[in-house]
Design a protein around this motif. Structure first.
Motif, PDB file in Angstrom:
ATOM      1  N   GLU A 128     -79.518  19.756 130.457  1.00 18.68           N
ATOM      2  CA  GLU A 128     -78.654  18.719 131.009  1.00 18.68           C
ATOM      3  C   GLU A 128     -79.471  17.506 131.444  1.00 18.68           C
ATOM      4  OE1 GLU A 128     -75.346  16.655 132.220  1.00 18.68           O
ATOM      5  OE2 GLU A 128     -75.536  18.455 130.961  1.00 18.68           O
ATOM      6  N   LEU A 129     -80.625  17.743 132.046  1.00 14.90           N
ATOM      7  CA  LEU A 129     -81.507  16.642 132.425  1.00 14.90           C
ATOM      8  C   LEU A 129     -81.994  15.878 131.197  1.00 14.90           C
ATOM      9  CD1 LEU A 129     -83.617  18.358 135.236  1.00 14.90           C
ATOM     10  CD2 LEU A 129     -81.921  16.541 135.535  1.00 14.90           C
TER      11      LEU A 129
ATOM     12  N   GLN B 249     -72.429  33.193 122.750  1.00 16.07           N
ATOM     13  CA  GLN B 249     -73.503  33.281 121.762  1.00 16.07           C
ATOM     14  C   GLN B 249     -74.856  32.856 122.334  1.00 16.07           C
ATOM     15  OE1 GLN B 249     -72.568  31.739 117.738  1.00 16.07           O
ATOM     16  NE2 GLN B 249     -70.438  31.622 118.404  1.00 16.07           N
ATOM     17  N   ASP B 250     -74.844  32.103 123.429  1.00 13.16           N
ATOM     18  CA  ASP B 250     -76.108  31.734 124.062  1.00 13.16           C
ATOM     19  C   ASP B 250     -76.877  32.959 124.532  1.00 13.16           C
ATOM     20  OD1 ASP B 250     -75.582  29.089 123.614  1.00 13.16           O
ATOM     21  OD2 ASP B 250     -74.802  28.695 125.629  1.00 13.16           O
ATOM     22  N   LEU B 251     -76.168  34.038 124.828  1.00 14.09           N
ATOM     23  CA  LEU B 251     -76.825  35.262 125.287  1.00 14.09           C
ATOM     24  C   LEU B 251     -77.519  35.998 124.152  1.00 14.09           C
ATOM     25  CD1 LEU B 251     -74.079  36.629 127.718  1.00 14.09           C
ATOM     26  CD2 LEU B 251     -76.128  35.324 128.282  1.00 14.09           C
ATOM     27  N   PHE B 252     -77.324  35.560 122.910  1.00 18.69           N
ATOM     28  CA  PHE B 252     -78.030  36.172 121.782  1.00 18.69           C
ATOM     29  C   PHE B 252     -79.486  35.704 121.693  1.00 18.69           C
ATOM     30  CE2 PHE B 252     -73.871  36.644 119.136  1.00 18.69           C
ATOM     31  CZ  PHE B 252     -73.455  37.615 120.032  1.00 18.69           C
ATOM     32  N   ILE B 253     -79.795  34.592 122.355  1.00 18.65           N
ATOM     33  CA  ILE B 253     -81.130  34.014 122.285  1.00 18.65           C
ATOM     34  C   ILE B 253     -81.960  34.503 123.468  1.00 18.65           C
ATOM     35  CG2 ILE B 253     -82.457  31.881 122.157  1.00 18.65           C
ATOM     36  CD1 ILE B 253     -80.672  32.415 119.752  1.00 18.65           C
ATOM     37  N   ASN B 254     -83.148  34.975 123.177  1.00 16.38           N
ATOM     38  CA  ASN B 254     -84.063  35.444 124.211  1.00 16.38           C
ATOM     39  C   ASN B 254     -84.620  34.243 124.975  1.00 16.38           C
ATOM     40  OD1 ASN B 254     -85.981  36.727 125.769  1.00 16.38           O
ATOM     41  ND2 ASN B 254     -87.315  37.261 124.059  1.00 16.38           N
ATOM     42  N   PRO B 255     -84.317  34.111 126.266  1.00 16.25           N
ATOM     43  CA  PRO B 255     -84.799  32.936 127.008  1.00 16.25           C
ATOM     44  C   PRO B 255     -86.307  32.928 127.207  1.00 16.25           C
ATOM     45  CG  PRO B 255     -83.794  34.506 128.512  1.00 16.25           C
ATOM     46  CD  PRO B 255     -83.543  35.021 127.126  1.00 16.25           C
ATOM     47  N   LEU B 256     -86.967  34.062 127.010  1.00 16.21           N
ATOM     48  CA  LEU B 256     -88.413  34.155 127.180  1.00 16.21           C
ATOM     49  C   LEU B 256     -89.164  33.998 125.860  1.00 16.21           C
ATOM     50  CD1 LEU B 256     -88.550  37.150 129.701  1.00 16.21           C
ATOM     51  CD2 LEU B 256     -88.415  34.702 130.188  1.00 16.21           C
ATOM     52  N   TYR B 257     -88.460  33.617 124.804  1.00 19.67           N
ATOM     53  CA  TYR B 257     -89.094  33.487 123.496  1.00 19.67           C
ATOM     54  C   TYR B 257     -90.137  32.375 123.524  1.00 19.67           C
ATOM     55  CZ  TYR B 257     -89.566  32.279 118.520  1.00 19.67           C
ATOM     56  OH  TYR B 257     -90.057  31.998 117.274  1.00 19.67           O
ATOM     57  N   ALA B 258     -91.343  32.703 123.078  1.00 20.51           N
ATOM     58  CA  ALA B 258     -92.434  31.737 123.027  1.00 20.51           C
ATOM     59  C   ALA B 258     -92.429  31.058 121.668  1.00 20.51           C
ATOM     60  CB  ALA B 258     -93.773  32.428 123.291  1.00 20.51           C
TER      61      ALA B 258
ATOM     62  N   VAL C  83     -83.196  32.510 134.192  1.00 24.97           N
ATOM     63  CA  VAL C  83     -83.825  31.693 133.152  1.00 24.97           C
ATOM     64  C   VAL C  83     -82.773  30.913 132.370  1.00 24.97           C
ATOM     65  CG1 VAL C  83     -85.215  31.763 131.051  1.00 24.97           C
ATOM     66  CG2 VAL C  83     -85.807  33.231 132.979  1.00 24.97           C
ATOM     67  N   TYR C  84     -81.624  31.548 132.088  1.00 30.16           N
ATOM     68  CA  TYR C  84     -80.549  30.846 131.404  1.00 30.16           C
ATOM     69  C   TYR C  84     -80.100  29.633 132.225  1.00 30.16           C
ATOM     70  CZ  TYR C  84     -79.766  34.409 127.815  1.00 30.16           C
ATOM     71  OH  TYR C  84     -79.896  35.258 126.734  1.00 30.16           O
ATOM     72  N   ASP C  85     -79.942  29.811 133.534  1.00 31.70           N
ATOM     73  CA  ASP C  85     -79.515  28.705 134.389  1.00 31.70           C
ATOM     74  C   ASP C  85     -80.538  27.581 134.386  1.00 31.70           C
ATOM     75  OD1 ASP C  85     -77.237  30.086 134.984  1.00 31.70           O
ATOM     76  OD2 ASP C  85     -77.975  30.896 136.890  1.00 31.70           O
ATOM     77  N   LEU C  86     -81.823  27.937 134.444  1.00 30.12           N
ATOM     78  CA  LEU C  86     -82.870  26.918 134.405  1.00 30.12           C
ATOM     79  C   LEU C  86     -82.873  26.177 133.071  1.00 30.12           C
ATOM     80  CD1 LEU C  86     -85.811  28.843 136.145  1.00 30.12           C
ATOM     81  CD2 LEU C  86     -84.425  26.987 137.094  1.00 30.12           C
ATOM     82  N   GLN C  87     -82.652  26.913 131.971  1.00 26.60           N
ATOM     83  CA  GLN C  87     -82.582  26.262 130.665  1.00 26.60           C
ATOM     84  C   GLN C  87     -81.413  25.288 130.601  1.00 26.60           C
ATOM     85  OE1 GLN C  87     -82.441  29.444 127.773  1.00 26.60           O
ATOM     86  NE2 GLN C  87     -84.635  29.299 127.371  1.00 26.60           N
TER      87      GLN C  87
ATOM     88  N   PRO D 169     -77.862  15.531 138.921  1.00 25.70           N
ATOM     89  CA  PRO D 169     -76.877  15.944 137.900  1.00 25.70           C
ATOM     90  C   PRO D 169     -76.649  17.436 137.936  1.00 25.70           C
ATOM     91  CG  PRO D 169     -78.985  15.423 136.888  1.00 25.70           C
ATOM     92  CD  PRO D 169     -79.085  14.998 138.318  1.00 25.70           C
ATOM     93  N   ARG D 170     -75.416  17.840 137.738  1.00 25.31           N
ATOM     94  CA  ARG D 170     -75.051  19.250 137.753  1.00 25.31           C
ATOM     95  C   ARG D 170     -75.218  19.818 136.357  1.00 25.31           C
ATOM     96  NH1 ARG D 170     -72.188  22.559 141.120  1.00 25.31           N
ATOM     97  NH2 ARG D 170     -71.012  24.280 140.193  1.00 25.31           N
ATOM     98  N   ALA D 171     -75.970  20.910 136.233  1.00 25.28           N
ATOM     99  CA  ALA D 171     -76.237  21.506 134.921  1.00 25.28           C
ATOM    100  C   ALA D 171     -74.965  22.080 134.346  1.00 25.28           C
ATOM    101  CB  ALA D 171     -77.298  22.597 135.040  1.00 25.28           C
ATOM    102  N   GLN D 172     -74.898  22.090 133.023  1.00 27.81           N
ATOM    103  CA  GLN D 172     -73.720  22.642 132.348  1.00 27.81           C
ATOM    104  C   GLN D 172     -73.547  24.111 132.664  1.00 27.81           C
ATOM    105  OE1 GLN D 172     -73.846  22.223 128.133  1.00 27.81           O
ATOM    106  NE2 GLN D 172     -71.781  22.966 127.812  1.00 27.81           N
ATOM    107  N   GLY D 173     -74.644  24.810 132.831  1.00 30.65           N
ATOM    108  CA  GLY D 173     -74.557  26.234 133.138  1.00 30.65           C
ATOM    109  C   GLY D 173     -74.035  26.511 134.518  1.00 30.65           C
ATOM    110  N   SER D 174     -73.880  25.461 135.370  1.00 35.01           N
ATOM    111  CA  SER D 174     -73.381  25.660 136.719  1.00 35.01           C
ATOM    112  C   SER D 174     -71.935  25.215 136.844  1.00 35.01           C
ATOM    113  CB  SER D 174     -74.255  24.876 137.714  1.00 35.01           C
ATOM    114  OG  SER D 174     -75.580  25.318 137.657  1.00 35.01           O
TER     115      SER D 174
END
Length: 748
Positions: free
Chosen positions: A665-666, A524-533, A656-660, A684-689
């Motif tokens: 996580e930080l 469901q995370d892929l439903f959100i636009n990571p570039l949304y302002a 962008v998803y990985d950076l988010q 720290p290792r991000a959850q997306g990794s």
């Protein structure tokens, strides 16, 4: 390839005639112990199955494929492969309800019988003598499946062939849709959301939305039990001057329903048209009274628009889409490369993109009336629940940033489409009725228009392209109550009447917005636009101070529409108002599909372009030339020849998803350790990794992610037909040939 068609013809009588109700089927008598079955859902019943079925791959090698078991249930046609799936091919966007080799019965579009290189469209009925050795299934989500029954037992082949034809093509009653069996035996937890999607099935939702937009209309609650009309929703909003007697006169037809209010005070309304006859004075006076009530809402002005006169009919939309989708239903690689020779001219000839352009242009004209001319707008059509829903929804998306968020967009669909009475059951032919006059992909047309806006103004939308694609697929999953009925009354009565245990109340069918029924949280995370302002909170006060209310009054309509000094203006000037209302029509701006926007609309658009772009303000789409594009993710995701491996927009979004994930996580580390995280020397290792992200990296992505992954056994070389190649060679040296339109197009 060997054929069993002749063997089937020798049988004196088919072993299968027809099916009865699912309750009378004994699954254990049909299924062989050696055959594999899919993981069945609650209430899912197996009707028939056949082992040793060959599923072809989509390339130019006719014998290439995998063996497995073909199963038909009351929910889907499923293929269970005999091979053990490779680890790297594990799907990261797995649907909980069905797999990549499953076809929900409502998702079946057409079925063809194949023999050698020929195929024939099947329309239902029982095959008495012969049946083709190959089944080709075209799905509404544009997948194509080919199965060979050559290696099956003759009796099993007949049973599975006729079972698929019967359950996918033959008409069925509403109670046989899988949702009723599934929901009766499944308990759905309450949806958890930070912000609630308004369902507009209560008076509170309508009052809240009207308060948010500062609408000055009247909330109607008298139809809570559908006492006024079964055509109207339980709760709705109308102009303040409309009386209860007006609502019951024509059973809700011709009644202007409030959609949205502009901050200046004018509003958008929609209604169904009355079949007015010259001698029908009652109907004419009723419509004049409704127009007067709408005009009285703000500045005594209104513009009307009959969409039936200015936009394509439902039949035109269906015909155009049928032509358009054929270019994406590819049986094999050879068919793709043949269609690629005249790709652009073929797409243009079907007219689907032009219909999208017309709907967007009509919405822009509505926005101009509300924003520039400060007039009320009343759009109408015969039923008031098809193109009215398209245009009103698009206009609100262009003007109201709230509807560009995830919950806001879902609330918009609930208000305009579900409460608005769009006939999802009929438009998508969920019951497989033979009469297809009412079939038309109107809701898909709306999603197409939304995708165009998303492509041009990505940061303005919280929803992603993947969200729109999944939503278009979910229409064909017979589980959600959202798309199973034609109106609120139909939904309420259907869920109550079909409940086997009426003492427990109506069936609790989930809404499609409960995405946990289909996907886990990670998907469901892929439903959100990571570039949304996202709009900063401090901008709220700035926006209020910049509302140019007094400036807009400089461009108000003519003095004849200004607020009169006398309260009896409408009674005294009814005839003149009627004349003015009749001539003030938006339709003068679009008289034909090829017509261009008027100079007024062009000036309005150019003036908007000169202002700084505000992703949380008004958005107007560009409709010139190549700006209206093909929805690539939806239409090309299953055609591996056009995929960009390791490229496309998916690479940007994936990064962008990985950076988010890393930022989140930080932030969690900061919150949990109270800024003492700096003492930890290890980053720290991000959850997306974690495991899922590692699996994502290990699989080579393509431009169709997350719907398909790279398959190492795919072939990507162009397969030019021999006949076409011979024609090119017989014409002599290609360098000496004169250019013509077809050659130029094929080169492009």
């Amino acid at each position: 390839m060997s054929s069993i068609g002749s063997g089937g013809g020798k049988s004196s009588k088919p072993s299968f005639v027809s099916y009865v109700t699912p309750e009378e089927i004994k699954p254990e008598k049909v299924i062989s112990k050696k055959e594999k079955l899919p993981d069945l859902l609650q209430g899912e019943v197996v009707f028939c199955s056949a082992g040793t079925v060959l599923k072809y791959t989509q390339d130019d090698l006719p014998q290439r494929g995998v063996f497995g078991t073909l199963v038909c249930t009351n929910f889907r046609v499923a293929f269970v492969t005999d091979e053990v799936p490779a680890e790297e091919a594990a799907h990261l966007f797995k649907n909980k309800l069905y797999g990549e080799n499953d076809i929900p019965l409502s998702c079946v579009d057409n079925i063809y019988g194949g023999n050698d290189d020929k195929k024939k469209l099947l329309t239902g009925g029982v095959v008495k003598n012969k049946f083709p050795p190959r089944i080709i299934i075209h799905c509404k989500d544009l997948r194509v499946f080919q199965f060979s029954l050559t290696y099956c037992k003759e009796e099993d082949a007949k049973r599975i062939f006729q079972g698929i034809i019967h359950h996918c093509l033959e008409p069925k009653p509403l109670k046989n849709i899988f949702a009723f069996a599934f929901c009766e035996k499944t308990a759905f937890p309450e949806m958890k959301r930070q912000q609630r999607t308004m369902m507009f099935d209560s008076a509170e939702d309508w009052a809240q939305d009207m308060e948010r937009t500062k609408g000055a209309c009247r909330l109607v609650t008298e139809n809570a039990n559908f006492d006024l009309s079964t055509l109207l929703p339980q709760f709705f909003v109308v102009p303040a001057n409309i009386l209860e007697a007006d609502m019951t006169l024509f059973q809700g037809k011709g009644l202007p329903i409030w959609c949205w209010s502009h901050h200046s005070g004018c509003a958008l309304f929609k209604t169904s048209s009355l079949p007015l006859l010259q001698e029908d004075d009652v109907a004419q006076s009723y419509m004049e009274k409704m127009l007067t009530a709408v005009a009285h809402n703000y500045l005594f002005s209104v513009k009307t628009e009959d969409l039936s006169d200015t936009l394509p009919t439902l039949q035109d939309i269906q015909l155009s889409y049928n032509k358009f989708k054929q270019f994406f239903l590819i049986d094999n690689s050879t068919d793709f490369w043949v269609s690629d020779m005249k790709w652009f001219s073929s797409l243009d000839s079907c007219g689907w993109l032009d219909i999208i352009r017309q709907c967007l242009q009509k919405a822009v004209e509505v926005v101009e009336c509300l924003e520039k001319e400060n007039t009320n707008v009343l759009i109408m059509e015969e039923g008031g629940s098809d193109l009215c829903c398209v245009v009103s929804s698009l206009a609100q998306l262009m003007m109201d940033p709230h509807y560009r968020t995830l919950t806001g967009f879902q609330s918009l669909i609930q208000k305009e489409w579900l409460a608005g009475g769009h006939s999802f059951l009929d438009r998508y032919n969920q019951l497989h009725l033979k009469d297809k006059e009412n079939v038309s992909p109107v809701f898909l047309l709306f999603l197409e228009c939304v995708w165009q806006l998303l492509q041009q103004y990505g940061p303005a939308f919280q929803i992603s392209e993947t969200y729109l694609t999944v939503l278009s697929d979910s229409v064909h999953i017979p589980v959600f109550s959202t798309f199973l009925f034609n109106s609120q009354y139909h939904r309420a009565s259907g869920l109550m009447a079909e409940s086997p245990h009426s003492q427990r109340g109506p069936l609790n069918c989930p809404a499609v917005w409960d995405w946990s029924v289909q996907f886990d949280c990670r998907a469901q995370d892929l439903f959100i636009n990571p570039l949304y302002a996202e709009k900063p909170k401090q901008d709220k006060s700035v926006r209020k101070s910049h509302r140019p209310k007094h400036q807009r009054q400089l461009s108000l309509p003519s003095s004849a529409f200004k607020t009169p000094p006398k309260r009896g203006f409408f009674k005294e000037e009814a005839d003149s108002l009627k004349k003015m209302l009749r001539v003030r029509r938006i339709s003068r701006w679009m008289l034909s599909p090829d017509s261009q926007p008027s100079s007024s609309t062009r000036e309005f658009y150019e003036a908007w372009q000169r202002r700084p772009l505000d992703y949380h303000g008004q958005l107007l789409p560009c409709l010139d030339g190549p700006w209206v594009r093909v929805w690539t993710q939806r239409y090309l995701r299953w055609i591996h020849e056009v995929q960009i491996f390791g490229g496309g927009l998916v690479t940007i979004f994936n990064k962008v998803y990985d950076l988010q994930d890393e930022v989140q996580e930080l932030q969690r580390q900061l919150d949990s350790q109270g800024c003492s995280w700096a003492t930890n020397h290890q980053r720290p290792r991000a959850q997306g990794s974690t495991a899922e992200n590692d699996a994502r990296v290990s699989v080579r992505l393509s431009s169709s992610f997350p719907f398909t992954m790279l398959r190492t056994n795919w072939s990507y070389k162009p397969a030019i037909p021999t006949s076409l190649l011979q024609n090119l060679m017989l014409s002599g040296n290609l360098a000496d040939r004169e250019d013509n339109a077809d050659d130029q197009e094929s080169i492009i």
